[in-house]
Design a protein around this motif. Structure first.
Motif, PDB file in Angstrom:
ATOM      1  N   ALA A  28       0.856  -1.194   0.000  1.00 60.00           N
ATOM      2  CA  ALA A  28       0.000   0.000   0.000  1.00 60.00           C
ATOM      3  C   ALA A  28       0.887   1.238   0.000  1.00 60.00           C
ATOM      4  O   ALA A  28       1.618   1.487   0.956  1.00 60.00           O
ATOM      5  CB  ALA A  28      -0.913  -0.005   1.222  1.00 60.00           C
ATOM      6  N   TRP A  29       0.821   2.002  -1.083  1.00 61.16           N
ATOM      7  CA  TRP A  29       1.646   3.200  -1.211  1.00 61.16           C
ATOM      8  C   TRP A  29       1.083   4.110  -2.297  1.00 61.16           C
ATOM      9  O   TRP A  29       0.279   3.691  -3.115  1.00 61.16           O
ATOM     10  CB  TRP A  29       3.105   2.861  -1.525  1.00 61.16           C
ATOM     11  CG  TRP A  29       3.297   1.807  -2.575  1.00 61.16           C
ATOM     12  CD1 TRP A  29       3.589   0.494  -2.366  1.00 61.16           C
ATOM     13  CD2 TRP A  29       3.194   1.957  -4.011  1.00 61.16           C
ATOM     14  NE1 TRP A  29       3.675  -0.172  -3.574  1.00 61.16           N
ATOM     15  CE2 TRP A  29       3.445   0.696  -4.592  1.00 61.16           C
ATOM     16  CE3 TRP A  29       2.924   3.033  -4.842  1.00 61.16           C
ATOM     17  CZ2 TRP A  29       3.424   0.499  -5.970  1.00 61.16           C
ATOM     18  CZ3 TRP A  29       2.900   2.840  -6.215  1.00 61.16           C
ATOM     19  CH2 TRP A  29       3.157   1.568  -6.762  1.00 61.16           C
ATOM     20  N   VAL A  30       1.537   5.340  -2.261  1.00 60.03           N
ATOM     21  CA  VAL A  30       1.260   6.324  -3.305  1.00 60.03           C
ATOM     22  C   VAL A  30       2.618   6.817  -3.792  1.00 60.03           C
ATOM     23  O   VAL A  30       3.479   7.155  -2.986  1.00 60.03           O
ATOM     24  CB  VAL A  30       0.429   7.514  -2.775  1.00 60.03           C
ATOM     25  CG1 VAL A  30       0.234   8.564  -3.857  1.00 60.03           C
ATOM     26  CG2 VAL A  30      -0.906   7.038  -2.233  1.00 60.03           C
ATOM     27  N   GLY A  42      -3.002  -2.906  -1.997  1.00 62.59           N
ATOM     28  CA  GLY A  42      -3.171  -4.342  -2.157  1.00 62.59           C
ATOM     29  C   GLY A  42      -3.350  -4.655  -3.628  1.00 62.59           C
ATOM     30  O   GLY A  42      -2.546  -4.222  -4.461  1.00 62.59           O
ATOM     31  N   PRO A  43      -4.421  -5.354  -4.002  1.00 65.29           N
ATOM     32  CA  PRO A  43      -4.628  -5.695  -5.410  1.00 65.29           C
ATOM     33  C   PRO A  43      -5.187  -4.553  -6.257  1.00 65.29           C
ATOM     34  O   PRO A  43      -5.242  -4.663  -7.475  1.00 65.29           O
ATOM     35  CB  PRO A  43      -5.625  -6.857  -5.351  1.00 65.29           C
ATOM     36  CG  PRO A  43      -6.364  -6.663  -4.073  1.00 65.29           C
ATOM     37  CD  PRO A  43      -5.371  -6.031  -3.119  1.00 65.29           C
ATOM     38  N   TRP A  44      -5.582  -3.450  -5.641  1.00 60.50           N
ATOM     39  CA  TRP A  44      -6.164  -2.326  -6.373  1.00 60.50           C
ATOM     40  C   TRP A  44      -5.073  -1.358  -6.809  1.00 60.50           C
ATOM     41  O   TRP A  44      -4.108  -1.104  -6.101  1.00 60.50           O
ATOM     42  CB  TRP A  44      -7.204  -1.601  -5.521  1.00 60.50           C
ATOM     43  CG  TRP A  44      -8.389  -2.443  -5.263  1.00 60.50           C
ATOM     44  CD1 TRP A  44      -9.491  -2.579  -6.056  1.00 60.50           C
ATOM     45  CD2 TRP A  44      -8.591  -3.311  -4.141  1.00 60.50           C
ATOM     46  NE1 TRP A  44     -10.366  -3.473  -5.481  1.00 60.50           N
ATOM     47  CE2 TRP A  44      -9.830  -3.942  -4.308  1.00 60.50           C
ATOM     48  CE3 TRP A  44      -7.837  -3.615  -3.004  1.00 60.50           C
ATOM     49  CZ2 TRP A  44     -10.344  -4.845  -3.395  1.00 60.50           C
ATOM     50  CZ3 TRP A  44      -8.335  -4.518  -2.093  1.00 60.50           C
ATOM     51  CH2 TRP A  44      -9.583  -5.117  -2.300  1.00 60.50           C
ATOM     52  N   ARG A  45      -5.280  -0.797  -7.996  1.00 60.38           N
ATOM     53  CA  ARG A  45      -4.309   0.141  -8.556  1.00 60.38           C
ATOM     54  C   ARG A  45      -5.032   1.340  -9.169  1.00 60.38           C
ATOM     55  O   ARG A  45      -6.130   1.210  -9.694  1.00 60.38           O
ATOM     56  CB  ARG A  45      -3.494  -0.497  -9.682  1.00 60.38           C
ATOM     57  CG  ARG A  45      -2.813  -1.800  -9.354  1.00 60.38           C
ATOM     58  CD  ARG A  45      -1.462  -1.557  -8.725  1.00 60.38           C
ATOM     59  NE  ARG A  45      -0.552  -2.689  -8.714  1.00 60.38           N
ATOM     60  CZ  ARG A  45      -0.701  -3.789  -8.020  1.00 60.38           C
ATOM     61  NH1 ARG A  45      -1.797  -3.988  -7.332  1.00 60.38           N
ATOM     62  NH2 ARG A  45       0.232  -4.727  -8.013  1.00 60.38           N
ATOM     63  N   LEU A  46      -4.379   2.478  -9.107  1.00 56.61           N
ATOM     64  CA  LEU A  46      -4.848   3.676  -9.798  1.00 56.61           C
ATOM     65  C   LEU A  46      -3.603   4.359 -10.345  1.00 56.61           C
ATOM     66  O   LEU A  46      -2.604   4.493  -9.643  1.00 56.61           O
ATOM     67  CB  LEU A  46      -5.572   4.610  -8.833  1.00 56.61           C
ATOM     68  CG  LEU A  46      -6.188   5.881  -9.429  1.00 56.61           C
ATOM     69  CD1 LEU A  46      -7.427   6.285  -8.645  1.00 56.61           C
ATOM     70  CD2 LEU A  46      -5.209   7.023  -9.504  1.00 56.61           C
ATOM     71  N   ARG A  47      -3.683   4.757 -11.590  1.00 55.94           N
ATOM     72  CA  ARG A  47      -2.569   5.479 -12.213  1.00 55.94           C
ATOM     73  C   ARG A  47      -3.147   6.549 -13.125  1.00 55.94           C
ATOM     74  O   ARG A  47      -4.078   6.296 -13.884  1.00 55.94           O
ATOM     75  CB  ARG A  47      -1.692   4.526 -13.004  1.00 55.94           C
ATOM     76  CG  ARG A  47      -0.474   5.196 -13.598  1.00 55.94           C
ATOM     77  CD  ARG A  47       0.349   4.198 -14.411  1.00 55.94           C
ATOM     78  NE  ARG A  47       1.670   4.700 -14.571  1.00 55.94           N
ATOM     79  CZ  ARG A  47       2.729   4.301 -13.881  1.00 55.94           C
ATOM     80  NH1 ARG A  47       2.604   3.359 -12.983  1.00 55.94           N
ATOM     81  NH2 ARG A  47       3.903   4.842 -14.080  1.00 55.94           N
ATOM     82  N   VAL A  97     -10.988   8.550 -13.502  1.00 52.15           N
ATOM     83  CA  VAL A  97     -10.054   7.442 -13.727  1.00 52.15           C
ATOM     84  C   VAL A  97     -10.620   6.141 -13.159  1.00 52.15           C
ATOM     85  O   VAL A  97     -11.384   6.162 -12.200  1.00 52.15           O
ATOM     86  CB  VAL A  97      -8.685   7.745 -13.086  1.00 52.15           C
ATOM     87  CG1 VAL A  97      -8.044   8.976 -13.712  1.00 52.15           C
ATOM     88  CG2 VAL A  97      -8.814   7.925 -11.582  1.00 52.15           C
ATOM     89  N   PRO A  98     -10.243   4.998 -13.734  1.00 47.27           N
ATOM     90  CA  PRO A  98     -10.666   3.702 -13.187  1.00 47.27           C
ATOM     91  C   PRO A  98      -9.785   3.306 -12.013  1.00 47.27           C
ATOM     92  O   PRO A  98      -8.636   3.747 -11.914  1.00 47.27           O
ATOM     93  CB  PRO A  98     -10.463   2.750 -14.368  1.00 47.27           C
ATOM     94  CG  PRO A  98      -9.363   3.364 -15.162  1.00 47.27           C
ATOM     95  CD  PRO A  98      -9.507   4.857 -14.996  1.00 47.27           C
ATOM     96  N   ALA A  99     -10.324   2.468 -11.112  1.00 48.06           N
ATOM     97  CA  ALA A  99      -9.526   1.992  -9.987  1.00 48.06           C
ATOM     98  C   ALA A  99     -10.083   0.737  -9.335  1.00 48.06           C
ATOM     99  O   ALA A  99      -9.328  -0.179  -9.036  1.00 48.06           O
ATOM    100  CB  ALA A  99      -9.362   3.080  -8.929  1.00 48.06           C
TER     101      ALA A  99
END
Length: 131
Positions: A28-30, A42-47, A97-99
């Motif tokens: 978990a990080w930004v 975790g398994p979720w991503r946003l870019r 954005v999708p996430a």
């Protein structure tokens, strides 16, 4: 890839639940670099590109049922990646954005992340992109 890395703040009482979802301090990080904003929860991503950030606002404290884990806001379709109720940073996007789900839907006009230092993340995102 270089850039600034921001760790999530974890409330100890929610760590076991989040770990079951695959969300741990190591997952978990930004990250903010010259061009991009990237989030892993975790398994979720946003870019997204830094130029897509319309604004930021430090917030909190939050109610646990609205902040802990990955959430979709019923009010504005924003996404929350939460690991503490103490506070976090709301980021608004120019283009949604999708996430949360595979396939790019739904798209979120904003996100809230409960990083350990929301003010530092706000400063990093306010700095000129690409520089």
């Amino acid at each position: 890839m270089t850039g600034q890395l921001f760790a999530f703040r974890f409330d100890s009482r929610f760590r076991p639940l989040l770990a079951l979802l695959g969300v741990r301090p190591s997952t978990a990080w930004v990250r903010v670099d010259a061009d991009d904003l990237a989030v892993r929860f975790g398994p979720w991503r946003l870019r997204t590109r830094r130029e897509n950030v319309a604004g930021v606002e430090v917030g909190g404290p939050y109610r646990w049922w609205r902040a802990i884990g990955p959430h979709l806001s019923g009010a504005d379709a924003g996404v929350t990646f939460g690991s503490t109720t103490a506070g976090g940073l709301c980021v608004r996007f120019v283009r949604p954005v999708p996430a949360l789900l595979p396939g790019g839907w739904p798209r979120h006009p904003g996100m809230t992340v409960t990083v350990a230092d929301p003010a530092a993340l706000a400063r990093a995102l306010a700095a000129p992109a690409g520089g």
